[in-house]
Design an enzyme around this catalytic site. Structure first.
Site, PDB file in Angstrom:
ATOM      1  CB  ALA A 222      16.125   4.932  18.690  1.00  0.00           C
TER       2      ALA A 222
ATOM      3  CB  SER B   4      11.432   7.312  14.315  1.00  0.00           C
ATOM      4  OG  SER B   4      10.682   6.300  13.665  1.00  0.00           O
ATOM      5  N   GLY B   5       8.470   7.109  15.946  1.00  0.00           N
ATOM      6  CA  GLY B   5       7.058   7.300  15.677  1.00  0.00           C
ATOM      7  C   GLY B   5       6.609   6.599  14.417  1.00  0.00           C
ATOM      8  N   GLY B   6       7.535   5.909  13.756  1.00  0.00           N
ATOM      9  CA  GLY B   6       7.228   5.177  12.531  1.00  0.00           C
ATOM     10  C   GLY B   6       6.964   3.709  12.801  1.00  0.00           C
TER      11      GLY B   6
ATOM     12  CG  ASP C 157      10.534   0.600   9.406  1.00  0.00           C
ATOM     13  OD1 ASP C 157       9.855  -0.366   9.013  1.00  0.00           O
ATOM     14  OD2 ASP C 157      10.916   1.515   8.652  1.00  0.00           O
ATOM     15  CB  SER C 158      11.288   2.699  15.668  1.00  0.00           C
ATOM     16  OG  SER C 158      10.240   3.629  15.514  1.00  0.00           O
TER      17      SER C 158
ATOM     18  CB  CYS D 113      20.727  12.585  12.418  1.00  0.00           C
ATOM     19  SG  CYS D 113      19.406  12.337  13.636  1.00  0.00           S
TER      20      CYS D 113
ATOM     21  N   GLY E 150      15.038   0.953  14.320  1.00  0.00           N
ATOM     22  CA  GLY E 150      14.289   0.350  13.226  1.00  0.00           C
ATOM     23  C   GLY E 150      15.013   0.366  11.905  1.00  0.00           C
TER      24      GLY E 150
ATOM     25  CB  CYS F 164      13.201  15.137   9.616  1.00  0.00           C
ATOM     26  SG  CYS F 164      14.697  15.438  10.569  1.00  0.00           S
TER      27      CYS F 164
END
Length: 388
Positions: free
Chosen positions: A32, A34-36, A38-39, A128, A152, A225
């Site tokens: 998954a 997220s664009g961050g 961690d992931s 979520c 993440g 978000c």
């Protein structure tokens, strides 16, 4: 580097040869994204460990729907989707954008708005995780013929003495996100991977720099978000108007416990238990929101000492590993709460928590999450606080 293989079907015995053979087997994992950072690092680590990695981002919200200004760097803006795509391009892995806006609005947005209108303080991240990241994505994992789902999150899955798997807090106590994961189904734990769950943020960013991932300096997502740059109050008000829902009612601000009328307010969704700022009243001493009555639309303001409660009722309890009635557990009633010891008792329609010391600002709508040492046993929704 640790290998995150836990599924028993990849094990070929306890001897060293069997262990090495099992690690050489190719395993497919849906990450998954997220664009961050961690992931992104999670996907990179898994690829380095020999997994066949597939990245996926959930498209959950159209900011134009609710007069919201897109909050860049949250976890569902178009910038985040592009960041996730860029990382997958660098890693050379497939990337999917999964449109889940309808499901997100049904399971996250609508309950969020309704809870505030009913004098509760919801946790949208919990829904979520429950209905999208660890339900919808589990289905997508299976459709794509993947063996695992990775995220993440800062949490850990470990094998228990009874052979089953349990959820545990991250080694990074500052970033630990296990509070939001108590609704996971026990049977999916063996198929979940949290590659950064044992790391600290500095380690994660160093890996991102080493791998030349463009998100290495990206700030952590904060706030809600889908609210974007607006306040949650504006979001609720706009959503009610845009969807022709029953409008929020005006009501009275009253002094606790005297009942003195202090002012009028424009809707109970503007308040949460423990709130001090933005109350719209002047008084000779600091006031806090003590209780909110959805029936009368009254908001009661009192001293900070009035926020403390001895007990709480918890409903919709979900167990990963059930505790015994009467057992003393460590309980968190907010994400940033350090937690406190409490006895838990099974009642007919709810669970009763009795804290050893009075607990501040126990808030309806928030989650009470139960821990035994580092293991997350389960949790539920706080229905009300009690003083007896």
């Amino acid at each position: 580097m640790a290998v995150f293989c836990r599924n028993e079907r990849f094990s070929r015995g306890n001897n060293e040869k069997g262990r090495i053979d099992s690690l050489k087997m190719k395993k497919k994992v849906l990450v998954a994204m997220s664009g961050g950072v961690d992931s992104s690092v999670s996907a990179s680590l898994l690829k380095d460990q020999g997994y066949e990695v597939v990245g996926a981002t959930l498209q959950v919200w159209d900011y134009s729907k609710n007069k919201s200004n897109e909050g860049y760097g949250t976890c569902c803006s178009h910038v985040d989707v592009q960041d996730a795509r860029s990382v997958c391009d660098i890693l050379g892995i497939p990337f999917y954008v999964l449109n889940s806006e309808t499901l997100f609005e049904k399971t996250v947005i609508k309950p969020f708005v309704q809870d505030y209108l009913n004098a509760k303080t919801p946790i949208p991240c919990l829904n979520c995780n429950t209905f999208l990241k660890f339900h919808y994505l589990i289905k997508k994992m299976e459709e794509l013929d993947c063996d695992f789902l990775a995220t993440g999150h800062y949490a850990k899955v470990q094998k228990l003495k009874n052979g089953k798997y349990g959820l545990f807090t991250s080694s990074n106590s500052v970033k630990d996100q296990s509070y939001f994961l108590f609704t996971l189904k026990p049977e999916i734990l063996p198929r979940l991977l949290f590659p950064v769950g044992s790391m600290n943020k500095e380690e994660v960013r160093k890996i991102a720099i080493k791998k030349a991932l463009p998100v290495f300096q990206k700030k952590d997502s904060t706030g809600i978000c889908f609210v974007g740059k607006n306040s949650y109050k504006d979001f609720v008000q706009n959503y009610v108007e845009d969807n022709q829902l029953k409008p929020a009612k005006k009501g009275l601000l009253k002094h606790f416990p005297t009942g003195e009328i202090l002012a009028e307010h424009n809707g109970i969704h503007n308040f949460t238990i423990g709130q001090r700022k933005g109350l719209g009243v002047c008084f000779n001493s600091p006031l806090f929101v003590i209780k909110i009555d959805p029936q009368t639309q009254e908001v009661w303001l009192g001293k900070e000492d009035d926020l403390y409660s001895h007990s709480a009722e918890v409903v919709d309890v979900h167990w990963l590993d059930p505790a015994n009635s009467g057992e003393k557990l460590h309980v968190k009633t907010r994400f940033h709460d350090e937690g406190a010891p409490a006895y838990i008792y099974k009642k007919k329609e709810h669970y009763l928590l009795k804290f050893l010391q009075p607990k501040k600002a126990i808030t309806p709508g928030q989650s009470a999450v139960f821990y035994r040492d580092k293991q997350i046993l389960g949790g539920g929704v706080i229905q009300k606080s009690l003083n007896s």
